[in-house]
Design a protein around this motif. Sequence first.
Motif, PDB file in Angstrom:
ATOM      1  N   TYR A 211       3.059 -31.545  26.556  1.00 56.07           N
ATOM      2  CA  TYR A 211       4.282 -31.262  25.789  1.00 56.07           C
ATOM      3  C   TYR A 211       5.066 -32.539  25.509  1.00 56.07           C
ATOM      4  O   TYR A 211       5.720 -32.667  24.469  1.00 56.07           O
ATOM      5  N   LEU A 212       5.024 -33.492  26.445  1.00 52.30           N
ATOM      6  CA  LEU A 212       5.824 -34.699  26.309  1.00 52.30           C
ATOM      7  C   LEU A 212       5.381 -35.527  25.106  1.00 52.30           C
ATOM      8  O   LEU A 212       6.188 -36.168  24.450  1.00 52.30           O
ATOM      9  N   ARG A 213       4.093 -35.520  24.815  1.00 55.02           N
ATOM     10  CA  ARG A 213       3.596 -36.293  23.678  1.00 55.02           C
ATOM     11  C   ARG A 213       3.586 -35.474  22.383  1.00 55.02           C
ATOM     12  O   ARG A 213       3.952 -35.977  21.321  1.00 55.02           O
ATOM     13  N   ILE A 214       3.155 -34.237  22.483  1.00 55.39           N
ATOM     14  CA  ILE A 214       2.903 -33.456  21.277  1.00 55.39           C
ATOM     15  C   ILE A 214       4.179 -32.842  20.708  1.00 55.39           C
ATOM     16  O   ILE A 214       4.189 -32.266  19.630  1.00 55.39           O
ATOM     17  N   GLY A 215       5.301 -32.971  21.418  1.00 58.22           N
ATOM     18  CA  GLY A 215       6.589 -32.566  20.848  1.00 58.22           C
ATOM     19  C   GLY A 215       7.056 -31.182  21.246  1.00 58.22           C
ATOM     20  O   GLY A 215       7.765 -30.537  20.477  1.00 58.22           O
ATOM     21  N   PHE A 216       6.658 -30.669  22.431  1.00 57.70           N
ATOM     22  CA  PHE A 216       7.097 -29.365  22.924  1.00 57.70           C
ATOM     23  C   PHE A 216       6.675 -28.271  21.936  1.00 57.70           C
ATOM     24  O   PHE A 216       7.498 -27.687  21.225  1.00 57.70           O
ATOM     25  N   PRO A 217       5.385 -27.956  21.899  1.00 47.90           N
ATOM     26  CA  PRO A 217       4.829 -27.141  20.814  1.00 47.90           C
ATOM     27  C   PRO A 217       5.205 -25.673  20.821  1.00 47.90           C
ATOM     28  O   PRO A 217       5.037 -25.010  19.793  1.00 47.90           O
ATOM     29  N   THR A 218       5.684 -25.141  21.925  1.00 47.17           N
ATOM     30  CA  THR A 218       6.083 -23.731  21.928  1.00 47.17           C
ATOM     31  C   THR A 218       7.591 -23.570  21.852  1.00 47.17           C
ATOM     32  O   THR A 218       8.109 -22.484  22.112  1.00 47.17           O
ATOM     33  N   CYS A 219       8.290 -24.641  21.474  1.00 44.13           N
ATOM     34  CA  CYS A 219       9.743 -24.655  21.565  1.00 44.13           C
ATOM     35  C   CYS A 219      10.388 -24.770  20.189  1.00 44.13           C
ATOM     36  O   CYS A 219       9.905 -25.510  19.333  1.00 44.13           O
ATOM     37  N   TRP A 220      11.506 -24.100  20.017  1.00 44.11           N
ATOM     38  CA  TRP A 220      12.265 -24.255  18.775  1.00 44.11           C
ATOM     39  C   TRP A 220      12.838 -25.664  18.672  1.00 44.11           C
ATOM     40  O   TRP A 220      13.010 -26.210  17.594  1.00 44.11           O
ATOM     41  N   CYS A 221      13.112 -26.287  19.818  1.00 41.01           N
ATOM     42  CA  CYS A 221      13.755 -27.602  19.843  1.00 41.01           C
ATOM     43  C   CYS A 221      12.696 -28.693  19.956  1.00 41.01           C
ATOM     44  O   CYS A 221      12.650 -29.430  20.936  1.00 41.01           O
ATOM     45  N   ALA A 222      11.828 -28.801  18.943  1.00 39.66           N
ATOM     46  CA  ALA A 222      10.811 -29.854  18.946  1.00 39.66           C
ATOM     47  C   ALA A 222      11.473 -31.226  18.955  1.00 39.66           C
ATOM     48  O   ALA A 222      12.554 -31.408  18.396  1.00 39.66           O
ATOM     49  N   MET A 223      10.816 -32.199  19.599  1.00 41.23           N
ATOM     50  CA  MET A 223      11.383 -33.545  19.661  1.00 41.23           C
ATOM     51  C   MET A 223      10.260 -34.545  19.845  1.00 41.23           C
ATOM     52  O   MET A 223       9.142 -34.199  20.240  1.00 41.23           O
ATOM     53  N   SER A 224      10.564 -35.796  19.556  1.00 41.20           N
ATOM     54  CA  SER A 224       9.630 -36.887  19.750  1.00 41.20           C
ATOM     55  C   SER A 224      10.182 -37.814  20.824  1.00 41.20           C
ATOM     56  O   SER A 224      11.307 -38.308  20.712  1.00 41.20           O
ATOM     57  N   LEU A 225       9.410 -38.029  21.861  1.00 39.43           N
ATOM     58  CA  LEU A 225       9.828 -38.906  22.952  1.00 39.43           C
ATOM     59  C   LEU A 225       9.262 -40.300  22.734  1.00 39.43           C
ATOM     60  O   LEU A 225       8.085 -40.446  22.382  1.00 39.43           O
ATOM     61  N   PRO A 226      10.045 -41.335  22.942  1.00 40.00           N
ATOM     62  CA  PRO A 226       9.509 -42.702  22.851  1.00 40.00           C
ATOM     63  C   PRO A 226       8.342 -42.885  23.818  1.00 40.00           C
ATOM     64  O   PRO A 226       8.330 -42.336  24.922  1.00 40.00           O
ATOM     65  N   GLY A 227       7.364 -43.686  23.396  1.00 36.01           N
ATOM     66  CA  GLY A 227       6.170 -43.889  24.210  1.00 36.01           C
ATOM     67  C   GLY A 227       6.445 -44.307  25.638  1.00 36.01           C
ATOM     68  O   GLY A 227       5.858 -43.741  26.577  1.00 36.01           O
ATOM     69  N   PRO A 228       7.329 -45.265  25.889  1.00 36.38           N
ATOM     70  CA  PRO A 228       7.595 -45.657  27.284  1.00 36.38           C
ATOM     71  C   PRO A 228       8.152 -44.507  28.124  1.00 36.38           C
ATOM     72  O   PRO A 228       7.829 -44.399  29.316  1.00 36.38           O
ATOM     73  N   GLN A 229       8.994 -43.666  27.521  1.00 37.37           N
ATOM     74  CA  GLN A 229       9.533 -42.534  28.278  1.00 37.37           C
ATOM     75  C   GLN A 229       8.433 -41.535  28.621  1.00 37.37           C
ATOM     76  O   GLN A 229       8.380 -41.006  29.736  1.00 37.37           O
ATOM     77  N   SER A 230       7.556 -41.253  27.662  1.00 34.54           N
ATOM     78  CA  SER A 230       6.439 -40.344  27.936  1.00 34.54           C
ATOM     79  C   SER A 230       5.541 -40.903  29.029  1.00 34.54           C
ATOM     80  O   SER A 230       5.128 -40.184  29.953  1.00 34.54           O
ATOM     81  N   HIS A 302       4.001 -34.663  13.044  1.00 33.78           N
ATOM     82  CA  HIS A 302       4.140 -35.297  14.361  1.00 33.78           C
ATOM     83  C   HIS A 302       2.865 -35.122  15.175  1.00 33.78           C
ATOM     84  O   HIS A 302       2.355 -36.088  15.776  1.00 33.78           O
ATOM     85  N   ARG A 303       2.326 -33.925  15.223  1.00 30.98           N
ATOM     86  CA  ARG A 303       1.134 -33.663  16.039  1.00 30.98           C
ATOM     87  C   ARG A 303      -0.062 -34.437  15.525  1.00 30.98           C
ATOM     88  O   ARG A 303      -0.866 -34.951  16.320  1.00 30.98           O
ATOM     89  N   LEU A 304      -0.194 -34.527  14.216  1.00 30.48           N
ATOM     90  CA  LEU A 304      -1.290 -35.307  13.642  1.00 30.48           C
ATOM     91  C   LEU A 304      -1.173 -36.774  14.056  1.00 30.48           C
ATOM     92  O   LEU A 304      -2.176 -37.423  14.388  1.00 30.48           O
ATOM     93  N   GLY A 305       0.041 -37.316  14.046  1.00 34.80           N
ATOM     94  CA  GLY A 305       0.235 -38.699  14.460  1.00 34.80           C
ATOM     95  C   GLY A 305      -0.122 -38.925  15.906  1.00 34.80           C
ATOM     96  O   GLY A 305      -0.723 -39.948  16.266  1.00 34.80           O
ATOM     97  N   VAL A 306       0.238 -37.977  16.766  1.00 34.36           N
ATOM     98  CA  VAL A 306      -0.086 -38.110  18.187  1.00 34.36           C
ATOM     99  C   VAL A 306      -1.594 -38.112  18.387  1.00 34.36           C
ATOM    100  O   VAL A 306      -2.149 -38.952  19.120  1.00 34.36           O
TER     101      VAL A 306
END
Length: 347
Positions: A211-230, A302-306
């Motif tokens: 979920y941390l990389r792919i953007g929380f896929p089952t969530c309404w609140c999708a987000m992108s985490l910076p690579g170092p944080q992930s 976003h998912r394609l980029g990941v």
Amino acid sequence: MRFRVPIGDELRASLGAPKRVKLLDSSPRSRVWRVEFGGERAIVKRITDGGDNRDGASERFAREVAGLRLAERGPLGPRVLAADPDACVMVLEYLDDLGPTDDWLPGYAESLARLHALTGPEDADALPAWRAPTAADAESFLRLAATLEVPIPAGVAAELAALLTRLDPAGSYALLHGDPCPGNDLRTGDGVRFVDFEQAALGDGLIELAYLRIGFPTCWCAMSLPGPQSAEAEAVYAATWRAQTGRDLDPRASVADACAGWLIRGDALVERAHRDSVDHLDRVPVQDFEWGYISARERLVHRLGVVADTATEPLHELGLLARELRGRLLASWPGLRPLPGPDSRPW
């Protein structure tokens, strides 16, 4: 009467009459109240049939109660104080949420690993297995690429078939929350604890670490985490898993595999009430549709980029396809926005 807290005679006999009742926000599949019994706060949750196309209320009630009782081993969820299966009503411990914090990721990752480590083969019958992507999902993804006239590398079909085999949850018994999204994690004085176990299952914990990389896929609140944080959160997860189980993460497993699995699932573009209805990837070329404040095409980009960035062997050609397909989406709809970062979260 519509919002009356549903406490039957048996629960009243054991808990007393509910007082200071307040209806809380919830999904269409449940109603939730904050109440007091004998001066102590509690949560009353009733599972309903509202909008769910797959599981009935009774099945989801049993699933959530089972997940919560397994999570009590942590404790990593609220305790189940009482339950009325006939009415699909549960009474739960009230957790005092300390509110959001900017440095939430390490605590989230630690508690997620601890949750996943609570169960093993002896719990195989406690919950359903995680529902893995299917051949139909893979075919839909390839059809999307063909519709958008993106060339499909010759080896992608075989890579996807092998991916589905690797994602099969058989033999994996981690306690999966099912929807470990921001908002379902509460920061308490005892650490992060999770709520809303309606989709709890047993499977590979990396499915939810992804979920941390792919953007929380089952969530309404999708987000992108910076690579170092992930990366930091993944390191916390791995260290916690090792401390809890005495084992390193299975080297045969892969967060990249999990990310690819989320990519090909059209149902991960819509909220649960709309899943299992139509092929949502088929809709993408002709219609963009929002879930929360993010559109399906934005989630997909976003998912394609990941996957393009993480897919090496044995997903090398899928990664190439993901990169080309992402470029085609951005060229066709240049107004698509990147997912917001964690500092933009609205919850």
